[in-house]
Design an enzyme around this catalytic site. Structure first.
Site, mmCIF file in Angstrom:
data_model
loop_
_atom_site.group_PDB
_atom_site.id
_atom_site.type_symbol
_atom_site.label_atom_id
_atom_site.label_comp_id
_atom_site.label_asym_id
_atom_site.label_seq_id
_atom_site.Cartn_x
_atom_site.Cartn_y
_atom_site.Cartn_z
ATOM 1 N N ASP A 291 -2.879 -0.942 3.450
ATOM 2 C CA ASP A 291 -1.536 -1.440 3.694
ATOM 3 C C ASP A 291 -0.690 -0.581 4.713
ATOM 4 O O ASP A 291 0.287 -1.346 5.083
ATOM 5 C CB ASP A 291 -0.717 -1.414 2.274
ATOM 6 N N ASP B 242 -3.466 3.219 7.594
ATOM 7 C CA ASP B 242 -4.709 2.654 7.423
ATOM 8 C C ASP B 242 -5.287 1.778 8.583
ATOM 9 O O ASP B 242 -6.384 1.221 8.463
ATOM 10 C CB ASP B 242 -4.515 1.586 6.241
ATOM 11 N N ASP C 205 -8.104 1.269 0.356
ATOM 12 C CA ASP C 205 -7.330 2.330 0.277
ATOM 13 C C ASP C 205 -6.683 2.525 -1.074
ATOM 14 O O ASP C 205 -6.582 1.704 -1.907
ATOM 15 C CB ASP C 205 -6.062 2.263 1.385
#
Lengths: 635, 75
Positions: free
Chosen positions: A521, A525, A314
């Site tokens: 995080d 996600d 990410d």
């Protein structure tokens, strides 16, 4: 009997020392005196003392219908008594107990990592009672909703919301962020963090195991015990192995009519190194990780991580710091400091995600904002001292033509502004334009999220370790994503993704036969994390992300990702090495036994040596260090 | 239904785990039993009307393991 057993377990070390003295004395007398009776008597006493704790454990095992190693050893020792091999009996029990004590010793050391973490948990809380006084209470007894006071220098005992006072809180235990954070009324605080300055009262939302810190501890505890393939293989193996040895000994005894041989088979068949080799590696590997801020949720995770060929990241909060900052300020008209003072005052009224970046800019005066309108999709219109100010995007400025038409330079100014905006966006900035409605003040700010300083090095390390593909998944625009990726050894960039798109990408990669890890995080996600073969969460991440992940990088240190991979490879390798050493030892012992080179005592010695070898082999995992940068940040 | 955590002193052998697990299983109403080797803890749930924590505790102590602490929580 229960008491005797407890006594024997807790005094095992003393027992081993007594046995050592007795056996040494017996050997000495044997050498000194022409008759063997005194030394044999001493060995008999030593043997009886030694077999007692083992036999008691064996009996309780049998009560639970479990044929454990203790059963094997007890039978072997009793057998040795019958054939009047007292010194063998004594030495067998001595070695068995010694191995036990040594194992315990190394385990205490490897276990200390978990202990340290547990000890960091708060123990008591200052609860504010109805009459306004405070009372020190055990954290377990604090109820949800209770009001708790936290003083300077003490630990926040519970998860909760600040309802009075303010202070600086060091949250490094939870987020890894070493800079203390200012907490005001309404702010969330976490158990296990430290109030460095100030005095706050907190309304409790969660206590002990339900707190974020409690969950981290639980995660560590359970992670060390989950089983992987090697472990499961061994579990099955040893359930059948012990009975198998017993039956083999019985058959050999019956056929050869050689009681001595049968008993020797029983003694040498004890699979000590086999049983201890895998858990001791897990403990050492996971313990090493925990100490460096890498939490593996299990040893099977290590096995999956080492096989990964693709890692997807990410962007925000993972590859980047996650806190956007003002990186560029271009003043086209007006005084820079006046502009900043006005801008900060206005943004203090806003809850836009980029506002925090602006409010942290330095100010001199603090003008009062008297009016504020939010113009959807454009920005803000605010009033300060009778003047109208605009904060927003290019479209907002376009709807106030006066801003750019000052002194008849509209064409020139518009071109200059447009050019600047385009250029800054190209550098990965989000754009905020500030203007006074009459055009006296005009400035453009570029806000961007910086790469984590260790991101490039961390990704390079991963490549070096043989990860074939690194992918960046982000909800951001193509331009911003490309710009960030250009500074990193990223193979593939996917931009403009919604949370479910990230998950779909992961799924597709798995379908295509890749083993993929995802590093993220945020709550957004969590779907992708739960789809990945290995889910890795940054420690600064949300509870949800921590929950669904397999590996947590506590200090949000990206370099720890390659350390984790390295550790996983080494740990799994050590496990199989230990299994190999153990099986080979037993095999060689039996060959030696049937070939007549090995007797009970020498075989037992080799056996115990093999246990020590696997323990030392596993302990090598404890001294693996991270990359240079990592060790610096630790000291 | 209660969630129970027992803290044990000195778990040394992996076969202890199986033994302790079996002894907890033998008591009525227990479920979701996990014996954690490294942290030396036994975690399980206990349904109402089943055995008591005291009973489980004494069973474990009978086999020669010290129970250093118990923690119970209604769920």
């Amino acid at each position: 009997m229960k008491k005797i057993q407890l006594f024997l377990t807790s005094h095992r070390t003393a027992l081993v020392i007594i046995l050592t003295v007795l056996i040494a004395l017996a050997e000495f007398l044997h050498w000194l005196l022409p008759v063997s009776l005194p030394s044999e008597l001493l060995m008999l006493v030593a043997g009886i003392i030694g077999v007692l704790p083992i036999a008691l454990t064996a009996i309780s095992s049998l009560q639970m219908k479990l044929v454990s190693i203790d059963v094997l050893v007890s039978l072997a020792v009793i057998g040795a008594f019958i054939i009047r091999e007292f010194d063998e009996a004594a030495i067998v029990t001595w070695l068995f107990l010694l191995g036990d004590v040594l194992e315990n010793l190394t385990l205490t050391k490897t276990r200390s990592a978990v202990k340290e973490l547990t000890q960091m948990a708060p123990q008591t809380a200052l609860v504010v009672t109805k009459d306004g006084k405070t009372k020190e209470v055990d954290v377990d007894l604090v109820d949800e909703g209770a009001i708790v006071q936290v003083k300077t220098g003490s630990q926040v005992p519970v998860d909760g919301v600040v309802i009075g006072g303010e202070g600086l809180v060091n949250e490094s235990t939870i987020t890894g962020e070493s800079q203390p954070t200012q907490k005001k009324i309404g702010g969330k605080v976490y158990a296990g963090t430290l109030l460095e300055n100030g005095l706050v009262t907190v309304r409790t939302t969660a206590v002990s195991e339900d707190t974020t810190f409690g969950k981290i501890i639980e995660l560590v505890e359970e992670s060390q015990d989950s089983k992987m393939k090697a472990q499961r293989f061994l579990d099955r193996f040893s359930t059948y192995y012990t009975p198998f040895v017993l039956v083999a000994a019985l058959l050999v005894g019956l056929i050869s009519r050689n009681l001595r041989l049968a008993i020797t088979i029983m003694v040498l068949g004890c699979p000590g190194a086999l049983v201890i080799g895998v858990p001791v590696s897990t403990v050492a590997g996971i313990g090493n990780g925990a100490r460096r801020g890498i939490l593996f949720k299990g040893s099977d995770v290590m096995d999956r991580l080492r096989r990964v060929d693709t890692i997807a990241f990410d962007k925000t909060g993972t590859l980047t710091v996650g806190h956007p900052q003002v990186e560029e300020i271009h003043v086209l008209r007006g005084q820079r400091q006046d502009i900043l003072d006005h801008l900060v005052a206005i943004e203090h009224q806003s809850n836009h995600p980029l506002a925090t970046a602006i409010t942290s800019l330095p100010t001199v005066t603090n003008p009062l904002v008297t009016g504020l309108d939010v113009l959807n999709g454009q920005g803000l219109e605010a009033t300060i001292e009778g003047q109208t100010y605009l904060v927003g995007n290019r479209r907002l400025i376009a709807s106030f033509p006066k801003v750019l038409s000052r002194a008849g330079q509209s064409q020139e100014d518009r071109e200059r502004l447009d050019h600047l905006v385009e250029e800054m966006a190209g550098r990965g900035n989000s754009i905020v334009i500030f203007a006074r409605a009459d055009g006296e003040e005009l400035a453009v700010l570029g806000i961007r999220d910086l790469l984590r300083p260790d991101a490039a090095q961390a990704l390079k390390e991963l490549k070096k370790q043989g990860v074939r593909r690194l992918v960046m998944l982000t909800g951001d625009t193509k331009q911003t994503a490309k710009q960030i990726a250009s500074e990193l050894p990223i193979d593939e960039v996917k931009s403009g993704l919604l949370p479910q798109d990230k998950a779909a990408y992961i799924e597709a990669q798995k379908q295509a036969g890749h083993r993929i890890a995802f590093v993220g995080d945020g709550i957004n996600d969590s779907i992708a994390l739960s789809k990945a073969d290995v889910a890795i969460a940054m420690g600064s991440g949300t509870d949800v992300a921590l929950d669904v992940s397999d590996v947590v990088l506590v200090r949000s240190n990206l370099l720890n990702l390659s350390n984790a991979l390295h550790l996983a490879k080494r740990t799994v390798m050590t496990m199989w090495e230990n299994i190999g050493i153990a099986l080979l030892t037993v095999l060689l012992l039996f060959i030696g036994l049937f070939a007549g080179y090995i007797e009970m005592a020498s075989g037992m010695l080799i056996h115990e040596l093999s246990i020590l070898i696997v323990i030392f082999n596993a302990m090598r995992l404890l001294v693996i260090r991270g990359r240079k940068k990592e060790s610096q940040s630790e000291n | 239904m209660k969630k129970v955590v027992l803290t044990l002193g000195g778990l040394t052998c992996p076969s202890c785990l199986t033994k302790i697990k079996k002894s907890v299983e033998a008591v009525n109403g227990t479920g979701d039993i996990r014996v954690l080797f490294n942290s030396g803890k036994v975690k399980f749930t206990l349904a109402q009307g089943g055995g008591t924590v005291e009973e489980i505790r004494s069973n474990i102590e009978k086999m020669g393991y010290q129970v250093e602490g118990t923690r119970e929580k209604e769920i």
